[in-house]
Scaffold this motif. Sequence first.
Motif, PDB file in Angstrom:
ATOM      1  N   ILE A  40     -45.166   1.588  23.312  1.00 36.31           N
ATOM      2  CA  ILE A  40     -45.853   2.256  22.204  1.00 36.31           C
ATOM      3  C   ILE A  40     -47.219   2.773  22.653  1.00 36.31           C
ATOM      4  O   ILE A  40     -47.640   3.890  22.312  1.00 36.31           O
ATOM      5  CB  ILE A  40     -45.984   1.293  21.011  1.00 36.31           C
ATOM      6  N   GLY A  41     -47.924   1.960  23.435  1.00 29.09           N
ATOM      7  CA  GLY A  41     -49.261   2.360  23.899  1.00 29.09           C
ATOM      8  C   GLY A  41     -49.231   3.572  24.813  1.00 29.09           C
ATOM      9  O   GLY A  41     -50.005   4.538  24.630  1.00 29.09           O
ATOM     10  N   PHE A  42     -48.333   3.571  25.805  1.00 28.46           N
ATOM     11  CA  PHE A  42     -48.255   4.711  26.719  1.00 28.46           C
ATOM     12  C   PHE A  42     -47.734   5.958  26.020  1.00 28.46           C
ATOM     13  O   PHE A  42     -48.150   7.084  26.324  1.00 28.46           O
ATOM     14  CB  PHE A  42     -47.360   4.363  27.925  1.00 28.46           C
ATOM     15  N   THR A  43     -46.828   5.757  25.036  1.00 29.40           N
ATOM     16  CA  THR A  43     -46.351   6.908  24.264  1.00 29.40           C
ATOM     17  C   THR A  43     -47.503   7.538  23.487  1.00 29.40           C
ATOM     18  O   THR A  43     -47.644   8.766  23.416  1.00 29.40           O
ATOM     19  CB  THR A  43     -45.234   6.471  23.301  1.00 29.40           C
TER      20      THR A  43
ATOM     21  N   GLN B  20     -41.839   6.712  20.018  1.00 32.81           N
ATOM     22  CA  GLN B  20     -42.893   5.928  19.377  1.00 32.81           C
ATOM     23  C   GLN B  20     -42.404   5.330  18.054  1.00 32.81           C
ATOM     24  O   GLN B  20     -42.639   4.146  17.764  1.00 32.81           O
ATOM     25  CB  GLN B  20     -44.108   6.811  19.132  1.00 32.81           C
ATOM     26  N   ALA B  21     -41.701   6.122  17.238  1.00 31.08           N
ATOM     27  CA  ALA B  21     -41.198   5.616  15.949  1.00 31.08           C
ATOM     28  C   ALA B  21     -40.168   4.514  16.169  1.00 31.08           C
ATOM     29  O   ALA B  21     -40.179   3.487  15.472  1.00 31.08           O
ATOM     30  CB  ALA B  21     -40.583   6.768  15.140  1.00 31.08           C
TER      31      ALA B  21
ATOM     32  N   GLY C  12     -39.948   2.529  18.783  1.00 36.01           N
ATOM     33  CA  GLY C  12     -40.641   1.361  19.298  1.00 36.01           C
ATOM     34  C   GLY C  12     -41.350   0.598  18.194  1.00 36.01           C
ATOM     35  O   GLY C  12     -41.296  -0.652  18.153  1.00 36.01           O
ATOM     36  N   ARG C  13     -42.013   1.330  17.299  1.00 38.82           N
ATOM     37  CA  ARG C  13     -42.700   0.666  16.196  1.00 38.82           C
ATOM     38  C   ARG C  13     -41.699  -0.032  15.262  1.00 38.82           C
ATOM     39  O   ARG C  13     -41.956  -1.140  14.767  1.00 38.82           O
ATOM     40  CB  ARG C  13     -43.528   1.685  15.421  1.00 38.82           C
ATOM     41  N   HIS C  14     -40.565   0.641  15.008  1.00 41.76           N
ATOM     42  CA  HIS C  14     -39.549   0.031  14.153  1.00 41.76           C
ATOM     43  C   HIS C  14     -39.012  -1.251  14.793  1.00 41.76           C
ATOM     44  O   HIS C  14     -38.853  -2.288  14.126  1.00 41.76           O
ATOM     45  CB  HIS C  14     -38.411   1.022  13.916  1.00 41.76           C
ATOM     46  N   LEU C  15     -38.735  -1.181  16.098  1.00 44.34           N
ATOM     47  CA  LEU C  15     -38.221  -2.359  16.787  1.00 44.34           C
ATOM     48  C   LEU C  15     -39.258  -3.475  16.834  1.00 44.34           C
ATOM     49  O   LEU C  15     -38.923  -4.648  16.665  1.00 44.34           O
ATOM     50  CB  LEU C  15     -37.805  -1.970  18.211  1.00 44.34           C
ATOM     51  N   LEU C  16     -40.537  -3.143  17.025  1.00 44.31           N
ATOM     52  CA  LEU C  16     -41.584  -4.157  17.044  1.00 44.31           C
ATOM     53  C   LEU C  16     -41.718  -4.823  15.672  1.00 44.31           C
ATOM     54  O   LEU C  16     -41.904  -6.045  15.583  1.00 44.31           O
ATOM     55  CB  LEU C  16     -42.918  -3.527  17.453  1.00 44.31           C
ATOM     56  N   ALA C  17     -41.608  -4.016  14.599  1.00 48.98           N
ATOM     57  CA  ALA C  17     -41.668  -4.599  13.252  1.00 48.98           C
ATOM     58  C   ALA C  17     -40.500  -5.563  13.027  1.00 48.98           C
ATOM     59  O   ALA C  17     -40.661  -6.642  12.439  1.00 48.98           O
ATOM     60  CB  ALA C  17     -41.638  -3.490  12.199  1.00 48.98           C
ATOM     61  N   LEU C  18     -39.310  -5.180  13.497  1.00 48.76           N
ATOM     62  CA  LEU C  18     -38.145  -6.051  13.354  1.00 48.76           C
ATOM     63  C   LEU C  18     -38.347  -7.355  14.123  1.00 48.76           C
ATOM     64  O   LEU C  18     -38.065  -8.446  13.614  1.00 48.76           O
ATOM     65  CB  LEU C  18     -36.900  -5.325  13.851  1.00 48.76           C
ATOM     66  N   ILE C  19     -38.845  -7.248  15.350  1.00 50.06           N
ATOM     67  CA  ILE C  19     -39.077  -8.448  16.165  1.00 50.06           C
ATOM     68  C   ILE C  19     -40.119  -9.344  15.512  1.00 50.06           C
ATOM     69  O   ILE C  19     -39.963 -10.573  15.449  1.00 50.06           O
ATOM     70  CB  ILE C  19     -39.500  -8.050  17.585  1.00 50.06           C
ATOM     71  N   ASN C  20     -41.190  -8.755  15.004  1.00 52.37           N
ATOM     72  CA  ASN C  20     -42.226  -9.557  14.340  1.00 52.37           C
ATOM     73  C   ASN C  20     -41.657 -10.290  13.132  1.00 52.37           C
ATOM     74  O   ASN C  20     -41.953 -11.478  12.907  1.00 52.37           O
ATOM     75  CB  ASN C  20     -43.388  -8.661  13.914  1.00 52.37           C
ATOM     76  N   ASP C  21     -40.829  -9.588  12.340  1.00 51.59           N
ATOM     77  CA  ASP C  21     -40.220 -10.236  11.171  1.00 51.59           C
ATOM     78  C   ASP C  21     -39.271 -11.351  11.598  1.00 51.59           C
ATOM     79  O   ASP C  21     -39.246 -12.440  11.005  1.00 51.59           O
ATOM     80  CB  ASP C  21     -39.464  -9.208  10.330  1.00 51.59           C
ATOM     81  N   LEU C  22     -38.458 -11.096  12.611  1.00 49.66           N
ATOM     82  CA  LEU C  22     -37.533 -12.117  13.100  1.00 49.66           C
ATOM     83  C   LEU C  22     -38.278 -13.358  13.567  1.00 49.66           C
ATOM     84  O   LEU C  22     -37.883 -14.495  13.275  1.00 49.66           O
ATOM     85  CB  LEU C  22     -36.701 -11.554  14.249  1.00 49.66           C
ATOM     86  N   LEU C  23     -39.350 -13.146  14.302  1.00 50.24           N
ATOM     87  CA  LEU C  23     -40.113 -14.284  14.808  1.00 50.24           C
ATOM     88  C   LEU C  23     -40.765 -15.061  13.675  1.00 50.24           C
ATOM     89  O   LEU C  23     -40.796 -16.301  13.688  1.00 50.24           O
ATOM     90  CB  LEU C  23     -41.175 -13.800  15.797  1.00 50.24           C
ATOM     91  N   ASP C  24     -41.265 -14.351  12.662  1.00 45.58           N
ATOM     92  CA  ASP C  24     -41.876 -15.033  11.522  1.00 45.58           C
ATOM     93  C   ASP C  24     -40.830 -15.841  10.751  1.00 45.58           C
ATOM     94  O   ASP C  24     -41.086 -16.990  10.336  1.00 45.58           O
ATOM     95  CB  ASP C  24     -42.553 -14.019  10.593  1.00 45.58           C
ATOM     96  N   VAL C  25     -39.642 -15.259  10.539  1.00 46.58           N
ATOM     97  CA  VAL C  25     -38.574 -15.978   9.850  1.00 46.58           C
ATOM     98  C   VAL C  25     -38.164 -17.208  10.650  1.00 46.58           C
ATOM     99  O   VAL C  25     -37.965 -18.298  10.098  1.00 46.58           O
ATOM    100  CB  VAL C  25     -37.359 -15.054   9.618  1.00 46.58           C
ATOM    101  N   ALA C  26     -38.051 -17.060  11.967  1.00 46.01           N
ATOM    102  CA  ALA C  26     -37.657 -18.185  12.816  1.00 46.01           C
ATOM    103  C   ALA C  26     -38.676 -19.313  12.724  1.00 46.01           C
ATOM    104  O   ALA C  26     -38.322 -20.492  12.699  1.00 46.01           O
ATOM    105  CB  ALA C  26     -37.506 -17.716  14.262  1.00 46.01           C
ATOM    106  N   LYS C  27     -39.950 -18.963  12.692  1.00 50.64           N
ATOM    107  CA  LYS C  27     -40.978 -19.993  12.581  1.00 50.64           C
ATOM    108  C   LYS C  27     -40.878 -20.742  11.255  1.00 50.64           C
ATOM    109  O   LYS C  27     -41.035 -21.970  11.197  1.00 50.64           O
ATOM    110  CB  LYS C  27     -42.371 -19.358  12.717  1.00 50.64           C
ATOM    111  N   ILE C  28     -40.615 -19.993  10.171  1.00 52.66           N
ATOM    112  CA  ILE C  28     -40.478 -20.649   8.867  1.00 52.66           C
ATOM    113  C   ILE C  28     -39.263 -21.565   8.860  1.00 52.66           C
ATOM    114  O   ILE C  28     -39.315 -22.717   8.411  1.00 52.66           O
ATOM    115  CB  ILE C  28     -40.380 -19.597   7.743  1.00 52.66           C
ATOM    116  N   GLU C  29     -38.119 -21.049   9.371  1.00 51.70           N
ATOM    117  CA  GLU C  29     -36.902 -21.852   9.395  1.00 51.70           C
ATOM    118  C   GLU C  29     -37.091 -23.110  10.231  1.00 51.70           C
ATOM    119  O   GLU C  29     -36.545 -24.172   9.917  1.00 51.70           O
ATOM    120  CB  GLU C  29     -35.737 -21.023   9.961  1.00 51.70           C
ATOM    121  N   ALA C  30     -37.844 -23.013  11.324  1.00 55.18           N
ATOM    122  CA  ALA C  30     -38.068 -24.155  12.207  1.00 55.18           C
ATOM    123  C   ALA C  30     -39.187 -25.047  11.708  1.00 55.18           C
ATOM    124  O   ALA C  30     -39.473 -26.087  12.315  1.00 55.18           O
ATOM    125  CB  ALA C  30     -38.385 -23.665  13.614  1.00 55.18           C
TER     126      ALA C  30
END
Length: 499
Positions: free
Chosen positions: A287-290, A313-314, A316-334
Amino acid sequence: MPIPEDELLRLMLGHAPDALILIRPDGEVLRWAQGAEAIYGHTSAEVCGQRFEALMVPPDLHADHAGHLASVLATGTGAWESVRQRRNGSLLYVDVSARRLLDGEGQPLIVAAEKDVTALRVQRDAQLMEERYRELLDSTPDGIVMANPTGHIVIANTQAEQLFGYAPGELRGRVVDELLPPRYRQAHVGHRSNYFLQPRKRSMGSGLDLAGLRKDGSEFPVEISLSPLRAEGHTYVMSAIRNISERKRFEQALQEKNQELALANQAKDRFLAGMSHELRTPLNAIIGFTGTLLMKLPGPLNEEQEQQLRTVQAGGRHLLALINDLLDVAKIEAGKVQLHFEPVDCGALLREIDATLAPQARAKGLDFSLHLPGKAVVLESDSRALKQIVLNLVGNAIKFTEHGSVQLTLAPGRNLSAGDGGAWVEIRVDDSGIGIAPADQAKLFGAFARVNQSRPGAPEGTGLGLHLSQRLAEVLGGRIVVQSESDRGSSFSLLLPEA
């Protein structure tokens, strides 16, 4: 030469096969024959000097026993049928014949002959039950065993005989405890005796885990229901017995599968939490280099190159948002989400969100407005989690609204239904967007739930935003509720306890 009466009494007490007992009017045992020891299991040394009813008479028959003794003392003789309790706690039927005697000082004594008639009583009861209930019991799907107060089986239906591996009629007269493994029997004797003292219906599955014992010695898990039955002035207990081996196998398989799934879920959570750096770092670089290329710092771009870079760029941002949400959900579940509760000025937080997202709304031609109460509203909460929830709700409202308005409102002191109790703070997001059909609202907060995808030009999303927001709201002690209709907008309310 005639044998003296006391010598004759001594010989009878010593050698008679029945239980011959000599007692005082108050019930104290003076003599205890060998036959009594054989029938009841108590030795003479254990019984003499003790009160007969305290050892041998079930508590619910104490009054009847006292009445019979009083009658013998008054009339000189007496005969009756009763129930006795052996040393091991089991019960038996006896025929009692009693006679009043006088000792050397002219004081009354009672000599009683008690004969074990349990087998005869079982046969009599079995004949009665066979005539009345055989056809009915054989029509039931469960095994049925009916026992008398002494615990002897008077009738068992065909299903019970097959269940326990006995031939037709072979269970009749057996003690019902024989259908249980030895480890249960001692406790079951006490339970059975107590049940007859206070007979009551017990539904299938409400008892303890039990096992049945087949004739061949094999065991199988069972469920048992109990029902008292009155017939001819006597109480019987009817047991419905069900083999639950198949269900136990399913439960065991399900438990093992749940354990496997739990371990797999834990492994997934550990993987996602541990891979956060590895997943985010290359995406941030892309995203940064783009962005650097789109700023044309390395050199000019033609129109096609610029369009391709914006697509990268779009994505990458969409995928980063998905990863951030997945990680947040995983933390809550754990259970690893870390919250820092502190006083949060809700009005100030909403003004920050207004400053962040209002330009985005106005760029789409939407009327964006913020409504705050006249006084400050302060909650004990985690500001980062609270901001993330409201940003997601407002972002969704802007995304799914093409024309009209989006309103962000803070309403303290809301009293909800009586079951909720106390006052709540409501942060509400209203929009005039495409709305949500009632059928879709039930799955709205599920993971990866994406509604309205059948609409032409529907905005893309990860399907995790509302799920994550609801889970965060629950961690904060609140919840999110929605009111919406298709093509008539939506209203999402974050409700948090005021105190």
